[in-house]
Design an enzyme around this catalytic site. Sequence first.
Site, short mmCIF file in Angstrom:
data_model
loop_
_atom_site.label_atom_id
_atom_site.label_comp_id
_atom_site.label_asym_id
_atom_site.label_seq_id
_atom_site.Cartn_x
_atom_site.Cartn_y
_atom_site.Cartn_z
N THR A 108 45.17 -50.48 25.02
CA THR A 108 46.31 -51.26 24.55
C THR A 108 47.57 -50.39 24.66
O THR A 108 47.57 -49.23 24.23
CB THR A 108 46.12 -51.74 23.10
OG1 THR A 108 45.04 -52.66 23.06
CG2 THR A 108 47.38 -52.42 22.58
N PHE A 136 51.17 -49.76 23.33
CA PHE A 136 52.07 -50.01 22.21
C PHE A 136 53.47 -49.54 22.57
O PHE A 136 53.63 -48.60 23.36
CB PHE A 136 51.60 -49.25 20.97
CG PHE A 136 50.33 -49.75 20.34
CD1 PHE A 136 50.37 -50.61 19.24
CD2 PHE A 136 49.10 -49.36 20.83
CE1 PHE A 136 49.20 -51.06 18.66
CE2 PHE A 136 47.92 -49.81 20.26
CZ PHE A 136 47.97 -50.67 19.16
#
Length: 391
Positions: free
Chosen positions: A278, A280
């Site tokens: 992921t 960010f």
Amino acid sequence: MAHSMEDERAQLRRAIDAADHKLVQLLAERRELSEALGAIKAGGGQAVRDVERERAVLDRVVEAGATHGLDAAFVERLFQLIIDESLRRQRAGLDARVASGTLKEARVSYLGGPGTYSHFAAHAHFEGRYSGLEPVIKRDFAGIFRAVEAGEADYGFVPIENTTTGGIVEVYDLMRDSDLKITGEHHYKVEHCLVGKASGVSQVRTVYGHPQALRQSQRFFARNRDLKPVPVSSSTRALERAMDEGAEAAAIAGADAARLFGLNVIESGASDHPENYTRFVALAKNPVAASPLLPCKTSLVFVTSDASGSLVNALEGFRREGVNLTRLESRPIAGEPWSQMFFLDVDGHEEDTAVARALASLGEFAKSIRSFGSYGADRLPPASRSPAPAA
């Protein structure tokens, strides 16, 4: 004889422990030297990264390793990791940040609470930037944006895309309507596990998880059709439900979160894909720009005209200037059916000559452009050893 062998094993283990301790000390010493060199380079206006120097280091250590019988590929991978960590720490001091130069502890707003992937990623990202992190926990992405805009938090820290499920559209929409800018990015490896009080999957009936975590674990649920997935607001809430409801309840979360909550890792490898990351981004109001000495990214959103070929024409300047596009994401424009806006990430700083010319070219074809700023790139292609001389 058995006693003698046991004594020998114990002696060897103590020697290994001592060698490990020396390795850690040497790594810490190398880090200090690297940071001192980074400060000198920054003071002299030199770029943080010197790929030729990295290549020379790899050549030297691989050659030295060969004299001790060490595998060349192993030594190269090890020192690429060491160099990457050195670059990461140097980047922390030069990346975009909030304007206050006296800030010691950053107030960071993120989703959920202890045990969430946002929790672990935020602490990893801001380590080296500030002496501490004060969490400002919110239950949704909109609350994170409001916290930064209202001055309740110095930074917002939100996931923007995942290698399995793609862009997180709610975050893109909030960014579009906000004046916040990006101050940095962090790629966090997400390794979903089934965690809870049970000792085996057969005891579990209900599995709680953030909707994104459940979406990224579809193959696990396909293999375990008796499990009922239940979405909740955050991984923290999923872990709390697993704590409160006994062995029949579990959560999709990371192994670190399980340890934090005192739960068992019932089954690891629940992610659909092993390389599940992921990305960010950290967001702030009117931040100080990142130093052009950093390897940077620049992010923006633009809208093209309805004319045929307008998107191709808008992007032509990046091809012409040799500027690499790392992401292009389209989103519908509310209130304008069939109209699209485009979120774009490119390699380079806004002040780089080639990037500036490409952005100027984009401006000739776009109806509107808004920049989210330039910030340090988190993932850099590793240097490799010098090519072998031709035969």
